[in-house]
Design a protein around this motif. Structure first.
Motif, PDB file in Angstrom:
ATOM      1  N   VAL A  29      -0.271  -1.294  -1.315  1.00  0.00           N
ATOM      2  CA  VAL A  29      -1.691  -0.689  -1.028  1.00  0.00           C
ATOM      3  C   VAL A  29      -2.952  -1.158  -1.691  1.00  0.00           C
ATOM      4  O   VAL A  29      -3.764  -1.248  -1.109  1.00  0.00           O
ATOM      5  CB  VAL A  29      -1.479   0.948  -1.026  1.00  0.00           C
ATOM      6  N   SER A  30      -2.745  -1.193  -2.892  1.00  0.00           N
ATOM      7  CA  SER A  30      -4.108  -1.590  -3.541  1.00  0.00           C
ATOM      8  C   SER A  30      -4.338  -3.296  -3.146  1.00  0.00           C
ATOM      9  O   SER A  30      -5.588  -3.666  -3.133  1.00  0.00           O
ATOM     10  CB  SER A  30      -3.438  -1.697  -5.308  1.00  0.00           C
ATOM     11  N   GLU A  31      -3.382  -3.799  -2.989  1.00  0.00           N
ATOM     12  CA  GLU A  31      -3.596  -5.346  -2.507  1.00  0.00           C
ATOM     13  C   GLU A  31      -4.321  -5.357  -1.106  1.00  0.00           C
ATOM     14  O   GLU A  31      -5.340  -5.907  -1.036  1.00  0.00           O
ATOM     15  CB  GLU A  31      -2.361  -5.952  -2.412  1.00  0.00           C
ATOM     16  N   ASP A  32      -3.922  -4.420  -0.309  1.00  0.00           N
ATOM     17  CA  ASP A  32      -4.591  -4.065   0.918  1.00  0.00           C
ATOM     18  C   ASP A  32      -6.006  -3.713   0.865  1.00  0.00           C
ATOM     19  O   ASP A  32      -6.949  -4.169   1.540  1.00  0.00           O
ATOM     20  CB  ASP A  32      -3.679  -3.209   1.941  1.00  0.00           C
ATOM     21  N   ILE A  33      -6.235  -2.837   0.140  1.00  0.00           N
ATOM     22  CA  ILE A  33      -7.633  -2.288  -0.112  1.00  0.00           C
ATOM     23  C   ILE A  33      -8.380  -3.474  -0.860  1.00  0.00           C
ATOM     24  O   ILE A  33      -9.619  -3.640  -0.576  1.00  0.00           O
ATOM     25  CB  ILE A  33      -7.593  -1.280  -1.295  1.00  0.00           C
ATOM     26  N   ARG A  34      -7.905  -4.073  -1.738  1.00  0.00           N
ATOM     27  CA  ARG A  34      -8.668  -5.265  -2.229  1.00  0.00           C
ATOM     28  C   ARG A  34      -8.939  -6.346  -1.205  1.00  0.00           C
ATOM     29  O   ARG A  34     -10.274  -6.710  -1.159  1.00  0.00           O
ATOM     30  CB  ARG A  34      -7.917  -6.207  -3.381  1.00  0.00           C
ATOM     31  N   HIS A  35      -8.368  -6.656   0.004  1.00  0.00           N
ATOM     32  CA  HIS A  35      -8.515  -7.552   0.952  1.00  0.00           C
ATOM     33  C   HIS A  35      -9.632  -6.636   1.874  1.00  0.00           C
ATOM     34  O   HIS A  35     -10.545  -7.432   2.353  1.00  0.00           O
ATOM     35  CB  HIS A  35      -7.276  -7.918   1.610  1.00  0.00           C
ATOM     36  N   LEU A  36      -9.326  -5.519   2.120  1.00  0.00           N
ATOM     37  CA  LEU A  36     -10.260  -4.854   2.992  1.00  0.00           C
ATOM     38  C   LEU A  36     -11.696  -4.671   2.467  1.00  0.00           C
ATOM     39  O   LEU A  36     -12.794  -4.593   3.244  1.00  0.00           O
ATOM     40  CB  LEU A  36      -9.615  -3.346   3.468  1.00  0.00           C
ATOM     41  N   THR A  37     -11.752  -4.369   1.141  1.00  0.00           N
ATOM     42  CA  THR A  37     -12.964  -4.234   0.592  1.00  0.00           C
ATOM     43  C   THR A  37     -13.682  -5.465  -0.137  1.00  0.00           C
ATOM     44  O   THR A  37     -14.781  -4.950  -0.934  1.00  0.00           O
ATOM     45  CB  THR A  37     -12.931  -3.006  -0.448  1.00  0.00           C
ATOM     46  N   SER A  38     -13.344  -6.490   0.089  1.00  0.00           N
ATOM     47  CA  SER A  38     -13.871  -7.591  -0.705  1.00  0.00           C
ATOM     48  C   SER A  38     -15.332  -7.687  -0.556  1.00  0.00           C
ATOM     49  O   SER A  38     -15.993  -7.773   0.722  1.00  0.00           O
ATOM     50  CB  SER A  38     -13.264  -8.885  -0.081  1.00  0.00           C
ATOM     51  N   GLY A  39     -15.827  -7.797  -1.617  1.00  0.00           N
ATOM     52  CA  GLY A  39     -17.366  -7.787  -1.623  1.00  0.00           C
ATOM     53  C   GLY A  39     -18.174  -6.571  -1.355  1.00  0.00           C
ATOM     54  O   GLY A  39     -19.411  -6.340  -1.151  1.00  0.00           O
ATOM     55  N   LEU A  40     -17.307  -5.334  -1.128  1.00  0.00           N
ATOM     56  CA  LEU A  40     -18.024  -4.156  -0.705  1.00  0.00           C
ATOM     57  C   LEU A  40     -17.814  -2.954  -1.681  1.00  0.00           C
ATOM     58  O   LEU A  40     -18.034  -2.000  -1.426  1.00  0.00           O
ATOM     59  CB  LEU A  40     -17.308  -3.792   0.950  1.00  0.00           C
ATOM     60  N   THR A  41     -17.447  -3.351  -2.823  1.00  0.00           N
ATOM     61  CA  THR A  41     -17.105  -2.588  -3.945  1.00  0.00           C
ATOM     62  C   THR A  41     -18.352  -2.108  -4.605  1.00  0.00           C
ATOM     63  O   THR A  41     -19.305  -2.842  -4.566  1.00  0.00           O
ATOM     64  CB  THR A  41     -16.215  -2.986  -5.054  1.00  0.00           C
ATOM     65  N   ARG A  42     -18.120  -0.997  -5.259  1.00  0.00           N
ATOM     66  CA  ARG A  42     -19.409  -0.383  -6.125  1.00  0.00           C
ATOM     67  C   ARG A  42     -19.258  -0.749  -7.547  1.00  0.00           C
ATOM     68  O   ARG A  42     -18.516  -1.539  -7.960  1.00  0.00           O
ATOM     69  CB  ARG A  42     -19.464   1.058  -5.716  1.00  0.00           C
TER      70      ARG A  42
END
Length: 100
Positions: A29-42
């Motif tokens: 799940v963490s890997e999926d989130i990394r891919h989905l939020t690439s460049g969009l983190t705070r």
């Protein structure tokens, strides 16, 4: 993205005296989130989420933890108290990525 999982509550070693308590998200799940939020983190690589444990829900952020190679979710004292949870207990957790 909405995910349900079970995870054991643990206390952050760096702040044991303050009892910062977390659950770890599953690695996949963490890997999926990394891919989905690439460049969009705070700040600190955090990602805004809506979290639920039992009958308690709150808005917070998950944070990447390099040591665990997964995102971690802080579980504040009010939630732990409301759900009768302590470090070492396993909780059923739901997180949903926020749009904000």
């Amino acid at each position: 993205m909405k995910v349900k999982f079970e995870s054991e509550l643990w206390i952050w070693d760096a702040r044991r005296d303050e009892t910062w308590t977390f659950v770890s998200l599953p690695a996949d799940v963490s890997e999926d989130i990394r891919h989905l939020t690439s460049g969009l983190t705070r700040g600190f690589g955090s990602v805004r989420v809506r979290a639920s444990i039992g009958g308690s829900s709150w808005t917070t952020s998950i944070f990447p933890d390099k040591a665990r190679d997964a995102y971690v979710l802080p579980v504040k004292r009010a939630i732990r108290t409301a759900e009768s949870l302590t470090a070492g207990d396993t909780a059923s957790v739901t997180i949903e990525l926020s749009d904000a």
